[in-house]
Design a protein around this motif. Structure first.
Motif, short mmCIF file in Angstrom:
data_model
loop_
_atom_site.label_atom_id
_atom_site.label_comp_id
_atom_site.label_asym_id
_atom_site.label_seq_id
_atom_site.Cartn_x
_atom_site.Cartn_y
_atom_site.Cartn_z
N ASP A 23 5.27 2.80 -3.75
CA ASP A 23 4.84 3.34 -5.04
C ASP A 23 5.51 2.67 -6.23
O ASP A 23 5.10 2.88 -7.37
N ARG B 241 -11.33 -0.31 -7.54
CA ARG B 241 -12.29 0.02 -6.47
C ARG B 241 -13.71 0.02 -7.00
O ARG B 241 -14.65 -0.45 -6.32
N GLN C 44 -6.21 1.96 -9.89
CA GLN C 44 -6.75 1.65 -8.57
C GLN C 44 -8.20 2.11 -8.44
O GLN C 44 -9.01 1.44 -7.78
N GLY C 45 -8.54 3.22 -9.06
CA GLY C 45 -9.93 3.67 -9.04
C GLY C 45 -10.84 2.69 -9.76
O GLY C 45 -11.97 2.42 -9.32
N LYS D 34 -4.43 -2.13 -5.36
CA LYS D 34 -3.63 -2.35 -6.55
C LYS D 34 -4.02 -3.70 -7.12
O LYS D 34 -4.26 -4.65 -6.37
N ARG E 197 2.88 -1.40 -8.77
CA ARG E 197 1.66 -0.92 -9.42
C ARG E 197 0.72 -2.06 -9.81
O ARG E 197 -0.43 -1.82 -10.14
N ARG F 105 0.83 -1.21 0.00
CA ARG F 105 0.00 0.00 0.00
C ARG F 105 0.86 1.25 0.00
O ARG F 105 0.46 2.30 -0.52
N PRO G 32 -1.54 4.67 -15.78
CA PRO G 32 -1.49 5.52 -14.59
C PRO G 32 -2.13 4.83 -13.39
O PRO G 32 -3.29 4.38 -13.46
N THR G 33 -1.39 4.73 -12.30
CA THR G 33 -1.84 3.90 -11.19
C THR G 33 -3.09 4.42 -10.51
O THR G 33 -3.91 3.65 -9.99
N GLU G 34 -3.30 5.74 -10.49
CA GLU G 34 -4.51 6.27 -9.87
C GLU G 34 -5.76 5.80 -10.61
O GLU G 34 -6.77 5.44 -10.00
N ALA G 35 -5.69 5.81 -11.95
CA ALA G 35 -6.82 5.36 -12.74
C ALA G 35 -7.06 3.86 -12.56
O ALA G 35 -8.20 3.39 -12.49
#
Length: 264
Positions: free
Chosen positions: A54, A219, A215-216, A104, A57, A51, A210-213
């Motif tokens: 970084d 979720r 992980q979103g 992730k 990924r 978690r 992109p890791t934010e996209a």
């Protein structure tokens, strides 16, 4: 890919590759990668470390050797239980990545047997890649135990009738990798020994986004079934407390087990 160690213990190895993919290996092949208490605790710790890392990924989870992915809790492990029927200590409850709040993506690479408590892990992976020699089964009912957490996880990944058959047939029947692919439990079939390589390829594609996209998106996928899953899991301890035979009777059934099974 080159890799560097990201932490290990007797029973679990983890390494992070340069492309952002971590490879986590259950490393107890002499015990069919069954988890003892130390290995279960280490696996939870690895998810929680990831978690904050970084460089990770995406993750591939697999088992060492070619005989098994995982066969759940090691039967030699002693797990003391509280006397109250309203409490249950389950050492595998927190071994999955979602239970550790890791969003992730995790790809499971399965070769050989995956049974019983392995479904805690498979149930919290995003998708499963399996070699053609993989097989899936749930021995609980054969040995006088309630399949609660395992069945709940599989009922969310398989058609209801297939999940019911898997749980209720016990050790008498195993689900082949081919059949698992046909019903959607497995997303890709490979030749024997090739599941990890295929899973790493898929994970590398995901890790490049992109890791934010990513992980979103993970979720969002889990949110689609979270309410039903959480309600079912809340019932599991009570069903186990009510339905399990005493440990000594479970041990007797295990010792007298028959070795044959049907592969379908």
């Amino acid at each position: 890919m080159s890799g560097n160690s990201s932490g290990s213990s007797p029973g679990v190895r983890a390494e992070v590759h340069a492309d952002g993919v971590a490879l986590v290996t259950l490393d107890r092949p002499e015990r069919h990668n069954a988890l003892d208490l130390a290995a279960a605790s280490e696996l939870t710790s690895i998810w929680r470390r990831f978690r904050f890392d970084d460089t990770v990924r995406a993750v591939v989870l697999t088992g060492a050797g070619d005989r098994a992915f995982c066969t759940g809790i090691d039967r030699s492990a002693t797990v003391p239980q509280p006397a109250s029927p309203y409490s249950l200590d389950d050492p595998l409850r927190a071994v999955g990545p979602k239970s550790a709040d890791l969003w992730k993506p995790v790809v499971a690479a399965v070769g050989g047997m995956a049974c019983g408590g392995a479904f805690y892990l498979l149930g919290e992976a995003e998708f499963i890649v399996a070699a053609e020699d993989a097989s899936f089964f749930d021995p609980h009912t054969t040995y006088g135990m309630v399949s609660a957490y395992e069945t709940i996880h599989m009922a969310q990944r398989m058609p209801f009738g297939e999940a019911a058959r898997l749980a209720l047939m016990g050790t008498a029947e195993r689900l082949s990798a081919r059949r698992a692919y046909e019903i959607g439990l497995v997303s890709e079939l490979t030749a024997p020994g090739e599941a990890v390589a295929a899973a790493l390829r898929a994970a590398a594609v995901i890790a490049a986004c992109p890791t934010e996209a990513v992980q979103g998106t993970v979720r969002a996928l889990w949110a689609a079934k979270e309410a039903t899953r959480e309600r079912a899991l809340s019932l599991a301890p009570h069903l186990i407390s009510l339905g399990n035979l005493p440990p000594e009777e479970q041990a007797r059934l295990f010792a007298s087990r028959q070795r044959g099974h049907r592969l379908r």
